[in-house]
Design an enzyme around this catalytic site. Structure first.
Site, PDB file in Angstrom:
ATOM      1  N   GLU A  23      38.140  89.843  62.369  1.00 24.71           N
ATOM      2  CA  GLU A  23      37.194  90.380  63.349  1.00 24.71           C
ATOM      3  C   GLU A  23      37.935  90.902  64.579  1.00 24.71           C
ATOM      4  O   GLU A  23      38.849  90.258  65.079  1.00 24.71           O
ATOM      5  CB  GLU A  23      36.214  89.269  63.762  1.00 24.71           C
ATOM      6  CG  GLU A  23      35.162  89.757  64.736  1.00 24.71           C
ATOM      7  CD  GLU A  23      34.101  88.704  65.007  1.00 24.71           C
ATOM      8  OE1 GLU A  23      33.481  88.224  64.036  1.00 24.71           O
ATOM      9  OE2 GLU A  23      33.910  88.363  66.184  1.00 24.71           O
ATOM     10  N   ASP A 115      22.481  87.673  72.004  1.00 18.73           N
ATOM     11  CA  ASP A 115      22.107  86.743  73.083  1.00 18.73           C
ATOM     12  C   ASP A 115      21.095  87.390  74.010  1.00 18.73           C
ATOM     13  O   ASP A 115      21.112  88.608  74.206  1.00 18.73           O
ATOM     14  CB  ASP A 115      23.352  86.346  73.881  1.00 18.73           C
ATOM     15  CG  ASP A 115      24.244  85.416  73.076  1.00 18.73           C
ATOM     16  OD1 ASP A 115      23.692  84.563  72.350  1.00 18.73           O
ATOM     17  OD2 ASP A 115      25.483  85.558  73.158  1.00 18.73           O
ATOM     18  N   GLN A 221      40.248  79.093  77.738  1.00 16.15           N
ATOM     19  CA  GLN A 221      39.255  80.118  77.419  1.00 16.15           C
ATOM     20  C   GLN A 221      38.412  79.683  76.209  1.00 16.15           C
ATOM     21  O   GLN A 221      37.198  79.819  76.199  1.00 16.15           O
ATOM     22  CB  GLN A 221      40.013  81.386  77.058  1.00 16.15           C
ATOM     23  CG  GLN A 221      39.448  82.644  77.649  1.00 16.15           C
ATOM     24  CD  GLN A 221      40.397  83.806  77.345  1.00 16.15           C
ATOM     25  OE1 GLN A 221      40.857  83.973  76.211  1.00 16.15           O
ATOM     26  NE2 GLN A 221      40.710  84.575  78.376  1.00 16.15           N
ATOM     27  N   PHE A 225      34.378  79.076  75.989  1.00 17.57           N
ATOM     28  CA  PHE A 225      33.578  79.824  75.025  1.00 17.57           C
ATOM     29  C   PHE A 225      32.831  78.858  74.091  1.00 17.57           C
ATOM     30  O   PHE A 225      31.660  79.043  73.791  1.00 17.57           O
ATOM     31  CB  PHE A 225      34.473  80.789  74.247  1.00 17.57           C
ATOM     32  CG  PHE A 225      33.671  81.734  73.424  1.00 17.57           C
ATOM     33  CD1 PHE A 225      32.777  82.612  74.036  1.00 17.57           C
ATOM     34  CD2 PHE A 225      33.759  81.738  72.044  1.00 17.57           C
ATOM     35  CE1 PHE A 225      31.997  83.472  73.277  1.00 17.57           C
ATOM     36  CE2 PHE A 225      32.988  82.598  71.275  1.00 17.57           C
ATOM     37  CZ  PHE A 225      32.110  83.464  71.897  1.00 17.57           C
TER      38      PHE A 225
END
Ligand code: FAD
Length: 313
Positions: A23, A115, A221, A225
């Protein structure tokens, strides 16, 4: 000899039946574009099943996602999968994106609700003229074109879901609408994935539930997340990165070791398909794939560069 780790690859030295997908996110700047393409060129020879390109929240990267997917089609032999969300958009707007992809030769879409515009945690309400949820979107895509559709799955349930059972009901609705693969949110405890898989299979869902793997490029990070995505971060993982804030070289080695441990364990338990969240960086993912026995293929993975006007004349 009892202490040797029992991996099927220890015996074969190859990766029978292992399939990977990668991805990427669409780049914002010329520099990021260059970094993305370095990553794609490095990973392409591993012949992934597909490479997916994310869609910014609320469609904010619509043009960039489209441009990236088109460039992948033009310059590589890879199969791109375009992410698409239906939040804050009318059906007509979403349908136009699907039609444009179909016309451009895209044959795979990762269909998501997206979202809420205010971010995770805000109550989601569908656009009055839009698709109601991801299952509705899957059905819409299938009405427009014969496109393969993948969807999301959440081993630790989606943050908005009351229960895992409600989550699995939604997955079932997406499959009934035509989705043929689910890619999971990332997770760090494989037992969570396997428990979820048991429940999915018990619910009569038989499509591949491909584990999404995030190599921890940056622990802080990733932890932030994970908190937003509803993914738990085990204490042992935090302990492994403890004290390495100013030591990127060691952090990278630890990240490779952690991801290697996770994927080898998945494979030892019968998993054959793995989806990597690359963050547009190839090195860790390439190393992990190498460890899994994947080697550059003999067929070309990049299309020949377009010929110049002079050559064509
Ligand atoms: C593999 C993967 C790729 C992703 N790619 C992108 C991307 O490119 N762009 C992007 O913006 N986001 C992306 N996301 C994030 C995703 O958009 C969000 O998690 C979003 O909040 C839910 O979208 P979905 O398609 O997973 O939702 P759905 O499958 O529709 O729902 C997920 C779960 O949430 C619960 N739920 C949904 N709506 C409600 C509600 N109103 N009330 C209670 N429970 C509810 C359901 O139980 C359901 O199981 C991705 C997620 C994954 C796992």
């Amino acid at each position: 000899m009892d202490s040797i780790r029992t991996s099927r690859f220890a015996e074969t030295g190859a990766a029978p039946g292992i399939r990977v997908s990668f991805e990427f996110f669409p780049p914002k700047t010329a520099e990021m574009e260059q970094a993305l393409w370095e990553a794609i060129r490095r990973l392409a020879p591993l012949l992934p099943t597909f490479v997916s390109v994310t869609y910014g929240a609320g469609g904010s990267t619509r043009e960039r996602t489209h441009a990236t997917v088109k460039r992948i089609l033009a310059e590589t032999m890879l199969t791109p999968a375009a992410h698409l969300t239906c939040v804050a958009a009318t059906r007509a707007e979403v349908n136009a994106v699907v039609e444009a992809y179909a016309q451009a030769g895209v044959r795979h879409i990762v269909a998501l609700r997206g979202d809420p515009p205010g971010g995770i945690g805000e109550r989601f309400s569908p656009h009055p003229g839009g698709y109601r949820n991801a299952a509705d979107l899957v059905a819409g895509i299938k009405r427009i074109a014969d496109i393969e559709v993948s969807v999301s799955a959440y081993p630790e349930k989606h943050p908005e879901s009351a229960t895992v059972a409600a989550d699995i009901d939604m997955l079932k609705a997406k499959v009934d609408a035509g989705a043929t693969r689910a890619i999971t949110q990332f997770f760090f405890e494989n037992s969570l994935y396997f428990r979820y898989l048991d429940r999915v299979r018990a619910a009569g869902i038989d499509i591949p539930i491909v584990p999404g793997i995030v190599p921890v490029q940056n622990f802080k990070q990733t932890r932030n997340f994970a908190a937003r995505a509803g993914t738990s971060v085990p204490d042992w993982l935090a302990a492994r990165f403890d004290g390495l804030d100013d030591d990127p070289a060691t952090r990278k080695l630890i990240a490779a070791a952690v991801a290697a441990e996770q994927v080898l364990d998945l494979v030892d338990h019968g998993v054959t398909d793995l989806h990597f969240y690359t963050m547009n960086r190839a090195d860790l993912v390439y190393a992990i794939c190498h460890l899994l026995g994947l080697r550059p293929g003999k067929e070309p993975s990049l299309a020949p560069p377009p010929r110049s006007e002079k050559e064509r004349a």
